[in-house]
Design an enzyme around this catalytic site. Structure first.
Site, PDB file in Angstrom:
ATOM      1  N   LYS A   7       0.833  -1.206   0.000  1.00  0.00           N
ATOM      2  CA  LYS A   7       0.000   0.000   0.000  1.00  0.00           C
ATOM      3  C   LYS A   7       0.867   1.256   0.000  1.00  0.00           C
ATOM      4  CE  LYS A   7      -3.175   2.503   3.133  1.00  0.00           C
ATOM      5  NZ  LYS A   7      -4.347   2.798   2.301  1.00  0.00           N
ATOM      6  N   HIS A  42      -9.389 -28.371 -35.615  1.00  0.00           N
ATOM      7  CA  HIS A  42     -10.138 -27.193 -35.175  1.00  0.00           C
ATOM      8  C   HIS A  42     -11.145 -27.529 -34.073  1.00  0.00           C
ATOM      9  CE1 HIS A  42      -8.162 -24.982 -38.294  1.00  0.00           C
ATOM     10  NE2 HIS A  42      -8.690 -25.719 -39.245  1.00  0.00           N
TER      11      HIS A  42
END
Length: 519
Positions: free
Chosen positions: A136, A284
Site C-alpha cells: 500500500k 479445429h
C-alpha cells in the site's frame, strides 16, 4: 538516516544473503523467530522483532508482527508532517523494506486427508498483513515476496535508488501473491460445499467467484500472430494438474495457443472411451476421425478412414501406450501433435524422425476431474460444472428396438456427439465415426454434411444428435441416406412426427432425456 528492514519469509531461500547485503549498507535488520535463528546461524547481525515492538511473540508465534510499531512504521506517509509527529510521539521508527512470503498453505492441503486443524494452522495472518501494508505504501517501502527479486533490489540499493516504477512493480507482485493465497484458502474451504463450478452436486451460484491462476507456459502468440497469448493453470490444492497441463513434451517445437486447445479436445475425446483402444483425430477442436478397435493400429487406421482429407495437419490422440506399428502408420502423413499415455522406445524412434512433430506423454487416460468449465465473454466469464458425459435415461420410442450391434454403435455415437460442436450430428458404423456435421446454425445442414462425409458408409450406420430434432426432416434425410437407428434427447413439440418418420422407415430410435450442447 537509518534504514530498517523486516525479514520474515516462510521460504528462507536467499534471506541470509539479503540480510547481509542490507547490513553491509548500514541498514538495521529485524526478523521473527525462525528467520532470526536462520540469520544468526548464517552470521548475520539481525535483531529480533520484539526489539522493535517491545512486546514478545505470543500464542505459539501466531502474534509476532501485529503491532503499531511495525505497521505504523510501514504505513506512515513520509511527506506528511502530522504522521511524522505521531511517529515521534509514540517512538515509532519507519520501516523501509519488508521481505515476506507466506506459509505453505497450498502445499499443506495438497496432501490427501490433511486434518482441518493442520490446514488452518497454515493460514498466514501476520504475513499478508505485512505484505499488504508495505505494498500500500510502496512509494516509501520496498516489498519483496519473491527471493528472485532480492539480488536485483540489493544492486539498486547499492546504486543509491530503487525507482518508483520498480517499487510499483514489486507492489503489484505482492498484491498478486496475497490475492492468490487468499483465493486458494477460499477454494479449499469451499470443497464439498457444492460451490458452482467445483463439482456437479449443486446449482448454487455464489455472489463472488474467485480463481487463482499461475503461469504455466508462455506462448509465441495467441490464436493469431498479432495476439499475445499465455497458458495459465488454475491453482486448486488437492486436485493435481491434469490433461495438457500435466503433459510432458517429449519431442517437437513448442506448443501454440491453437495446439493447446486442440490437444485438450483430443485428449478429452479418447478419455471418454476407456474400455477399448481408441484413437481420435482432431481438427479445429472437432473429431474428424474417431474409432475404437481391438488394438491401437486398427483403431488409428479406422479413425483416419473417417475423413483422411481433414485429418492432414490434425492432432492424433490415443488412449493406450503408442507402439511402433501405430507410429509407422502415423508417420505416413503430416500431423501437428501426437498424444498418448506413453510411447514405447520403438514408437519414439519412429516419430522423432520428424523434427517438428510434437509428442505429448499424457499419463493415464482417465475421466476429467471436477474442475469448472470456464469461458470468457467481454468483461467477464461464464462458469459451469463440467459436462461429465451423463448418458441420461435411454428408452426406445419406436416400434423397433435397436439390435445389439446398433445399440453398441449408438452408445459410441452418443459419446462422440458431446465432443462435436453444436449443432452436432455424428454418423457411426462398427465403432468408428463415419460422418460429422458441426457448428451449423441449422441442424438439417449438419445432417447433410454428415451424410456427405459418410457417403456409402452411411448405409447401415447409426446417428446421434446432441439435441432434439425440431422437425422430422432432419431424421428423414438421414434415413433416406441409409441410417437405420438414431439416438437423441427428445423433447420437441414435434416428437410424435419424428417418431412416426422413424417407424415408417422401420428404423429404431432412442430418447435419452439429456442433451450435450457444445457451443
Amino acid at each position: 538516516m537509518t534504514f530498517r528492514a523486516i525479514i520474515s519469509p516462510s521460504d528462507k531461500a536467499g534471506s541470509a544473503e539479503l540480510a547481509r547485503g542490507l547490513t553491509d549498507l548500514g541498514w538495521e535488520v529485524y526478523a521473527t523467530g525462525g528467520t532470526h535463528r536462520a540469520l544468526t546461524e548464517a552470521g548475520v547481525a539481525a535483531q529480533q522483532i520484539e526489539a522493535l515492538t517491545g512486546f514478545p511473540e505470543i500464542l505459539d508465534g501466531r502474534v509476532k508482527t501485529l503491532h503499531p510499531r511495525v505497521h505504523g512504521g510501514i504505513l506512515a506517509r513520509r511527506e506528511e508532517p502530522d504522521h511524522a509527529a505521531q511517529l515521534a510521539e509514540h517512538k515509532i521508527s519507519t520501516i523501509d523494506l519488508v521481505a515476506v512470503n507466506l506459509y505453505p498453505f497450498a502445499e499443506t492441503v495438497s496432501r490427501p486427508d490433511v486434518p482441518l486443524m493442520d490446514a488452518l494452522e497454515q493460514i498466514d495472518i501476520g504475513g499478508p498483513t505485512l505484505v499488504r501494508a508495505a505494498a500500500k505504501n510502496f512509494p516509501a517501502v520496498i516489498v519483496l515476496i519473491d527471493p528472485s527479486d532480492y539480488a536485483p533490489v540489493l544492486d539498486m540499493l547499492r546504486g543509491g535508488i530503487v525507482s518508483l516504477a520498480e517499487r510499483r512493480r514489486l507492489a503489484k507482485k505482492a498484491f498478486e501473491h496475497v490475492s492468490t493465497y487468499d483465493t486458494v484458502i477460499a477454494n479449499y474451504l469451499s470443497r464439498d460445499m457444492g460451490v458452482a463450478g467445483m463439482g456437479d452436486e449443486s446449482a448454487d451460484i455464489p455472489a463472488q467467484r474467485v480463481l487463482a491462476l499461475q503461469s504455466a507456459q508462455g506462448l509465441r502468440y495467441g490464436e493469431n500472430p498479432h495476439q499475445a497469448g499465455a497458458l495459465y493453470r488454475v491453482i486448486d490444492p488437492g486436485r493435481p494438474a491434469e490433461g495438457v497441463l500435466a503433459a510432458r513434451q517429449l519431442h517437437g517445437r513448442e506448443l501454440s495457443f491453437n495446439n493447446i486447445l486442440d490437444a485438450d479436445a483430443a485428449w478429452n475425446v479418447v478419455c471418454d472411451f476407456p474400455d477399448s483402444p481408441t484413437v481420435a483425430v482432431i481438427k479445429h477442436g472437432n473429431p474428424c476421425g474417431l474409432a475404437a478397435a481391438a488394438d491401437l493400429p486398427t483403431a488409428f487406421r479406422r479413425a483416419l478412414a473417417g475423413d483422411p482429407v481433414s485429418a492432414f495437419g490434425g492432432i492424433i490422440a490415443a488412449n493406450r501406450a503408442l507402439d511402433r506399428e501405430t507410429a509407422e502408420a502415423i508417420n505416413e502423413a503430416f500431423y501437428e501433435i501426437v498424444l498418448a499415455p506413453s510411447f514405447d522406445d520403438d514408437a519414439l524412434s519412429v516419430l522423432t524422425q520428424k523434427r517438428n512433430l510434437r509428442l505429448l506423454e499424457m499419463g493415464e487416460a482417465s475421466a476429467p476431474g471436477p474442475a469448472p468449465d470456464i469461458r470468457s465473454v467481454r468483461g467477464g466469464i461464464l462458469a459451469q460444472a463440467a459436462d461429465r458425459g451423463e448418458d441420461g435415461e435411454w428408452r426406445a420410442v419406436t416400434d423397433r428396438a435397436p439390435t445389439e450391434a446398433e445399440h453398441a454403435d449408438l452408445r459410441f455415437a452418443w459419446r462422440a456427439a458431446r465432443h462435436v460442436k453444436s449443432n452436432a450430428i455424428v454418423i457411426v458404423k462398427d465403432g468408428a465415426l463415419r460422418g460429422m456435421g458441426t457448428g451449423q446454425p441449422n441442424r438439417l445442414v449438419s445432417v447433410e454434411l454428415a451424410l456427405r462425409l459418410a457417403a456409402d458408409e452411411a448405409r447401415g450406420a447409426v446417428l446421434a444428435s446432441d439435441a432434439f430434432f425440431p422437425f422430422a426432416d432432419g431424421l428423414e434425410m438421414a434415413l433416406e441416406g441409409g441410417v437405420t437407428a438414431a439416438v437423441q434427447p427428445g423433447g420437441s413439440v414435434r416428437d410424435d412426427e419424428v417418431i412416426a418418420a422413424a417407424n415408417r422407415a422401420g428404423a429404431a430410435m432412442l430418447f435419452t432425456g439429456i442433451r450435450h450442447f457444445r457451443h
